[in-house]
Scaffold this motif. Sequence first.
Motif, short mmCIF file in Angstrom:
data_model
loop_
_atom_site.label_atom_id
_atom_site.label_comp_id
_atom_site.label_asym_id
_atom_site.label_seq_id
_atom_site.Cartn_x
_atom_site.Cartn_y
_atom_site.Cartn_z
N MET A 54 48.06 31.01 30.74
CA MET A 54 48.15 32.45 30.49
C MET A 54 46.75 32.98 30.21
N VAL A 77 48.41 39.29 27.53
CA VAL A 77 49.39 39.73 26.53
C VAL A 77 48.78 40.80 25.63
N LYS A 118 45.38 36.32 23.76
CA LYS A 118 45.81 34.94 23.58
C LYS A 118 44.58 34.05 23.55
N ARG A 165 52.67 25.49 24.07
CA ARG A 165 53.59 26.22 24.92
C ARG A 165 53.22 26.04 26.40
N ILE A 174 55.53 24.32 29.30
CA ILE A 174 55.93 25.05 30.51
C ILE A 174 55.40 24.33 31.76
N ALA A 180 51.69 39.35 31.27
CA ALA A 180 52.96 38.72 30.85
C ALA A 180 53.89 39.73 30.19
N ASN A 181 55.16 39.63 30.56
CA ASN A 181 56.17 40.50 29.94
C ASN A 181 57.52 39.80 29.92
N ALA A 182 57.55 38.56 29.48
CA ALA A 182 58.76 37.73 29.39
C ALA A 182 59.21 37.24 30.77
N GLY A 183 59.65 35.99 30.78
CA GLY A 183 60.11 35.40 32.03
C GLY A 183 58.97 34.85 32.87
N THR A 184 57.85 34.52 32.24
CA THR A 184 56.70 34.08 33.05
C THR A 184 56.89 32.67 33.59
N ARG A 185 57.68 31.81 32.90
CA ARG A 185 57.89 30.47 33.46
C ARG A 185 58.71 30.59 34.75
N LYS A 204 60.22 41.97 27.84
CA LYS A 204 59.62 41.57 26.57
C LYS A 204 60.43 41.96 25.32
N ASP A 234 63.54 39.99 25.04
CA ASP A 234 63.25 38.60 24.67
C ASP A 234 62.91 38.53 23.17
N ASP A 262 67.79 33.54 24.88
CA ASP A 262 66.99 33.57 26.11
C ASP A 262 67.27 32.24 26.84
#
Length: 250
Positions: free
Chosen positions: A83, A88, A92, A99, A103, A134-139, A179, A182, A188
């Motif tokens: 990331m 974000v 970060k 994490r 992932i 990133a806004n959730a669901g990046t994996r 996001k 989440d 989730d």
Amino acid sequence: MGSVGAKEVPVLLTPDGRRIDGRRLDELRALEIRAGPLKQADGSAFVEWGANKVMAAVYGPREVHPRHLQQNDRAVIQCKYNMAAFSVDERKRPGLDRRSQEISKVIGEALQSVVFTEEFPRTSIDVYIEVLQANAGTRCAGLVAASVALADAGIPMVDLLPAVAVGKVAGAIALDLKKEEDNFGEADLPMALVPQSGRLVLLQMEGHMTEEELGTALDLGVGGCRAIYEKMKAALRDRYSVAPIEEAAR
Ligand code: CDP
């Protein structure tokens, strides 16, 4: 906004079933996939999914580094999910954290289950996933990008791997969390599907839901994956479609 203790909780679901961005419970965020944007990589893909922006690049099959990871009967898939510091709201810290390692591992294992690795013994297939926003669901976005990039690199696979996160938001099961959903939702559940066999090759869950809700979530997620699968195939078709002769001559 409602409030729980000191935390401001946004209204996640209106009485008529609309979510924070106006979507219905079974609606995906806007998804655009481009195959092959990077010249230097053997294969690549860029995914814009809601506010997520994710690039994947594939190199190989090539020599294995470090050498001790080499397998005599198959290729190893080495996946690095990263990331960007600017991806974000709160910067970060750059570099590998737990994490990102987790992932990278789950995405690598999911890809390992669809690539015909035995066709390339003693080699490495290196998959780099860079999350730019990133806004959730990046994996899931990373997995979608990586699997299109592998196809773009010409690496033989059983199938592409569509992925999506389903969750529980304000008591309801919802497809493709953003996001706020989440952060403030109750659960989730990211998943990845091999569409042709119906096999799930990634399934994780944070939070809690009942057995019945889990069944609903899986159905919703599988349906979402099938819709995403169509977009993945369309991205590859766009990349490799041959222009009609008259057009090419112009
Ligand atoms: O991205 P994904 O949903 O697969 O993984 P997650 O660990 O559930 O993270 C959810 C979201 O939290 C990320 O997509 C980011 O938007 C955000 N996040 C963040 O703001 N800072 C981090 N260091 C990690 C995640």
